[in-house]
Design a protein around this motif. Structure first.
Motif, PDB file in Angstrom:
ATOM      1  N   VAL A 140      60.162  41.050  50.630  1.00  0.00           N
ATOM      2  CA  VAL A 140      59.017  41.626  49.925  1.00  0.00           C
ATOM      3  C   VAL A 140      58.996  41.063  48.510  1.00  0.00           C
ATOM      4  CG1 VAL A 140      57.932  43.742  49.093  1.00  0.00           C
ATOM      5  CG2 VAL A 140      59.089  43.722  51.315  1.00  0.00           C
ATOM      6  N   ARG A 141      57.867  40.449  48.151  1.00  0.00           N
ATOM      7  CA  ARG A 141      57.759  39.817  46.833  1.00  0.00           C
ATOM      8  C   ARG A 141      56.516  40.326  46.111  1.00  0.00           C
ATOM      9  NH1 ARG A 141      58.827  33.496  48.613  1.00  0.00           N
ATOM     10  NH2 ARG A 141      60.814  33.847  49.714  1.00  0.00           N
ATOM     11  N   PRO A 142      56.587  40.472  44.799  1.00  0.00           N
ATOM     12  CA  PRO A 142      55.416  40.933  44.036  1.00  0.00           C
ATOM     13  C   PRO A 142      54.462  39.788  43.749  1.00  0.00           C
ATOM     14  CG  PRO A 142      57.267  40.630  42.563  1.00  0.00           C
ATOM     15  CD  PRO A 142      57.785  40.340  43.954  1.00  0.00           C
ATOM     16  N   TYR A 143      53.209  40.115  43.561  1.00  0.00           N
ATOM     17  CA  TYR A 143      52.221  39.181  43.045  1.00  0.00           C
ATOM     18  C   TYR A 143      51.249  39.970  42.178  1.00  0.00           C
ATOM     19  CZ  TYR A 143      48.991  40.779  46.740  1.00  0.00           C
ATOM     20  OH  TYR A 143      48.186  41.536  47.559  1.00  0.00           O
ATOM     21  N   PHE A 144      50.452  39.269  41.415  1.00  0.00           N
ATOM     22  CA  PHE A 144      49.584  39.929  40.440  1.00  0.00           C
ATOM     23  C   PHE A 144      48.127  39.569  40.699  1.00  0.00           C
ATOM     24  CE2 PHE A 144      53.693  38.900  38.568  1.00  0.00           C
ATOM     25  CZ  PHE A 144      54.150  40.165  38.214  1.00  0.00           C
ATOM     26  N   GLU A 145      47.258  40.552  40.518  1.00  0.00           N
ATOM     27  CA  GLU A 145      45.826  40.329  40.658  1.00  0.00           C
ATOM     28  C   GLU A 145      45.076  41.294  39.760  1.00  0.00           C
ATOM     29  OE1 GLU A 145      44.747  40.953  44.712  1.00  0.00           O
ATOM     30  OE2 GLU A 145      44.791  43.143  44.551  1.00  0.00           O
ATOM     31  N   ASP A 150      39.205  44.825  35.977  1.00  0.00           N
ATOM     32  CA  ASP A 150      39.724  43.593  35.382  1.00  0.00           C
ATOM     33  C   ASP A 150      41.060  43.806  34.668  1.00  0.00           C
ATOM     34  OD1 ASP A 150      37.706  41.941  36.281  1.00  0.00           O
ATOM     35  OD2 ASP A 150      36.435  42.281  34.526  1.00  0.00           O
ATOM     36  N   VAL A 151      41.849  44.722  35.183  1.00  0.00           N
ATOM     37  CA  VAL A 151      43.183  44.968  34.659  1.00  0.00           C
ATOM     38  C   VAL A 151      44.198  44.383  35.629  1.00  0.00           C
ATOM     39  CG1 VAL A 151      44.868  46.732  34.001  1.00  0.00           C
ATOM     40  CG2 VAL A 151      42.439  47.063  33.491  1.00  0.00           C
ATOM     41  N   GLN A 152      45.171  43.645  35.099  1.00  0.00           N
ATOM     42  CA  GLN A 152      46.165  43.035  35.962  1.00  0.00           C
ATOM     43  C   GLN A 152      47.093  44.102  36.528  1.00  0.00           C
ATOM     44  OE1 GLN A 152      48.187  39.113  35.167  1.00  0.00           O
ATOM     45  NE2 GLN A 152      49.975  40.418  34.897  1.00  0.00           N
ATOM     46  N   VAL A 153      47.250  44.089  37.855  1.00  0.00           N
ATOM     47  CA  VAL A 153      48.121  45.048  38.525  1.00  0.00           C
ATOM     48  C   VAL A 153      49.093  44.307  39.421  1.00  0.00           C
ATOM     49  CG1 VAL A 153      46.451  46.955  38.454  1.00  0.00           C
ATOM     50  CG2 VAL A 153      46.426  45.345  40.381  1.00  0.00           C
ATOM     51  N   THR A 154      50.194  44.952  39.724  1.00  0.00           N
ATOM     52  CA  THR A 154      51.210  44.369  40.589  1.00  0.00           C
ATOM     53  C   THR A 154      50.984  44.805  42.030  1.00  0.00           C
ATOM     54  OG1 THR A 154      52.827  44.414  38.794  1.00  0.00           O
ATOM     55  CG2 THR A 154      53.683  44.139  41.017  1.00  0.00           C
ATOM     56  N   ARG A 155      50.907  43.831  42.931  1.00  0.00           N
ATOM     57  CA  ARG A 155      50.826  44.100  44.354  1.00  0.00           C
ATOM     58  C   ARG A 155      52.079  43.516  45.015  1.00  0.00           C
ATOM     59  NH1 ARG A 155      46.706  47.670  43.857  1.00  0.00           N
ATOM     60  NH2 ARG A 155      44.734  46.676  43.245  1.00  0.00           N
ATOM     61  N   TYR A 156      52.220  43.799  46.308  1.00  0.00           N
ATOM     62  CA  TYR A 156      53.380  43.298  47.041  1.00  0.00           C
ATOM     63  C   TYR A 156      52.930  42.672  48.358  1.00  0.00           C
ATOM     64  CZ  TYR A 156      56.168  45.909  43.692  1.00  0.00           C
ATOM     65  OH  TYR A 156      56.727  46.369  42.539  1.00  0.00           O
ATOM     66  N   ALA A 157      53.693  41.692  48.798  1.00  0.00           N
ATOM     67  CA  ALA A 157      53.419  41.029  50.064  1.00  0.00           C
ATOM     68  C   ALA A 157      54.718  40.811  50.813  1.00  0.00           C
ATOM     69  CB  ALA A 157      52.710  39.694  49.845  1.00  0.00           C
ATOM     70  N   VAL A 158      54.626  40.909  52.137  1.00  0.00           N
ATOM     71  CA  VAL A 158      55.760  40.612  53.007  1.00  0.00           C
ATOM     72  C   VAL A 158      55.726  39.116  53.329  1.00  0.00           C
ATOM     73  CG1 VAL A 158      56.719  40.940  55.315  1.00  0.00           C
ATOM     74  CG2 VAL A 158      55.902  42.914  54.012  1.00  0.00           C
ATOM     75  N   HIS A 159      56.750  38.396  52.945  1.00  0.00           N
ATOM     76  CA  HIS A 159      56.874  36.977  53.252  1.00  0.00           C
ATOM     77  C   HIS A 159      57.755  36.831  54.494  1.00  0.00           C
ATOM     78  CE1 HIS A 159      55.318  34.965  49.432  1.00  0.00           C
ATOM     79  NE2 HIS A 159      55.078  36.257  49.302  1.00  0.00           N
ATOM     80  N   VAL A 160      57.166  36.309  55.557  1.00  0.00           N
ATOM     81  CA  VAL A 160      57.877  36.151  56.823  1.00  0.00           C
ATOM     82  C   VAL A 160      58.515  34.761  56.857  1.00  0.00           C
ATOM     83  CG1 VAL A 160      57.693  36.191  59.330  1.00  0.00           C
ATOM     84  CG2 VAL A 160      56.258  37.719  57.934  1.00  0.00           C
TER      85      VAL A 160
END
Length: 351
Positions: A140-145, A150-160
């Motif tokens: 599980v790694r974070p990414y930003f969007e 228009d506020v930067q927030v932290t999301r997460y993604a599962v990298h397989v």
């Protein structure tokens, strides 16, 4: 003074006009090329071939169907076996479940005769062997969007990720595809509809629990030019955004590893680069990617797409919500779960 300004402005406009060469595109409104998408593997059938027609460059409406219906489609091999596919939906042709089956070392060819009598054929494709997937795992790694404000927030993604063997004796080309399945629970009893300016409760009796399928949404290919004989390590198969819908319970992921011929690898590699091009002015102009199909009726006709023959190895596992290491809230959807795309109330056999 005013006259000098007008003369100066006229000279500037003349210079601008002299630096721009008009681009005239000669578009053939009848250039609807045949597009072929099909593959035979060594896994149980049925196998599918999709036929369609490309649209003209400036087409902006969908008032005509692009599928190529009513064709005669045949898969044959170099051992004298062949099968005529059945059109199960407009433009979709399939073998029978107990019909022809791919074998490593056998060469396959696709033949097409359209409703209008035009004939097409693929170049022969020999099925290459494929090694097994040793292990399948995730991080599980974070990414930003930016959110809606228009506020930067932290999301997460599962990298397989996967590890796999790579034989050293021959040149190997790979493709990976995956399919994810997850369970959702919705709240159809809380469904409302807007009547005038007021939302009125209109509970639904069905359905609360569904299983949703997510399929491959990108091209993932690799050759072993730099790793020949060295096992593949931590190869990224895909990344899946962590959402309450997908990871509210657990997520089942099946990864399929395919062998490719060199011709198939080059086709998918070029197509991948076309799709993922960043759009810089330094990029080469986009072009139709030519595959291994050709026209018998008209050798000058360009045909798009590829018919391949691939051996397959697969591996599957579950990702439990508790294993993610981050909080995943409950999924709230006050509606029948069947309105979700690719959903069904039938529980999969592997669940």
């Amino acid at each position: 003074m005013k006259s000098l300004r007008l003369i100066f402005l006229a000279v500037i406009l003349l210079l601008f006009n002299s630096c721009v060469d008009p681009l005239e595109l000669e578009l053939d409104p009848d250039a609807r090329r045949l597009v072929v998408d099909g593959m035979i593997t060594d896994e149980p059938g049925p196998y599918s071939v999709r036929l369609s027609r490309s649209k003209q460059y400036d087409s902006y409406h969908d008032n005509w169907s692009v599928v190529e219906a009513g064709a005669r489609v045949i898969i044959s091999d170099n051992r004298g076996n062949q099968e005529t596919l059945t059109e199960t939906a407009p433009g979709l042709y399939q073998t029978s479940a107990d019909g022809i089956r791919g074998q490593v070392g056998v060469t396959y060819t696709l033949q097409i005769t359209t409703k209008g009598g035009q004939q097409y054929t693929s170049a022969p494709e020999t099925m290459q062997p494929v090694g097994p997937i040793d292990s399948l795992y995730f991080e599980v790694r974070p990414y930003f969007e930016l959110n809606e404000e228009d506020v930067q927030v932290t999301r997460y993604a599962v990298h397989v990720l996967l590890d796999a063997e790579d034989p050293a004796a021959e040149k190997n080309y790979y493709m990976w595809r995956w399919q994810g399945t997850f369970r959702v629970s919705t709240q159809p009893w809380d469904y409302t509809e807007k009547v005038g300016n007021v939302r009125v409760p209109m509970p639904k009796d069905c359905c609360e629990t569904c299983w949703v399928t997510a399929n491959t949404n990108s091209i993932n290919v690799l050759d072993d030019r730099l790793t020949n004989g060295t096992n593949l390590k931590r190869h990224l198969v895909t990344h899946i955004p962590v959402t309450e819908q997908a990871f509210g319970f657990k997520y089942h992921l099946e990864v399929k590893q395919y062998s490719l011929s060199e011709a198939a690898f080059n086709y998918w590699r070029i197509l991948k680069s076309q799709i993922e091009r960043g759009g810089s002015i330094q990029d080469p102009p986009p072009a139709n990617v030519i595959g291994n199909m050709s026209s018998i009726s008209n050798p000058d006709e360009r045909v798009l797409g590829f018919f391949g023959a691939s051996a397959m190895a697969s591996k599957a596992f579950f990702i439990n919500r508790e294993e993610l290491g981050i909080r995943v809230g409950p999924y709230v959807m006050p509606d029948d779960c069947r309105v979700l795309s690719n959903s069904t109330t039938v529980q999969p056999v592997f669940w």
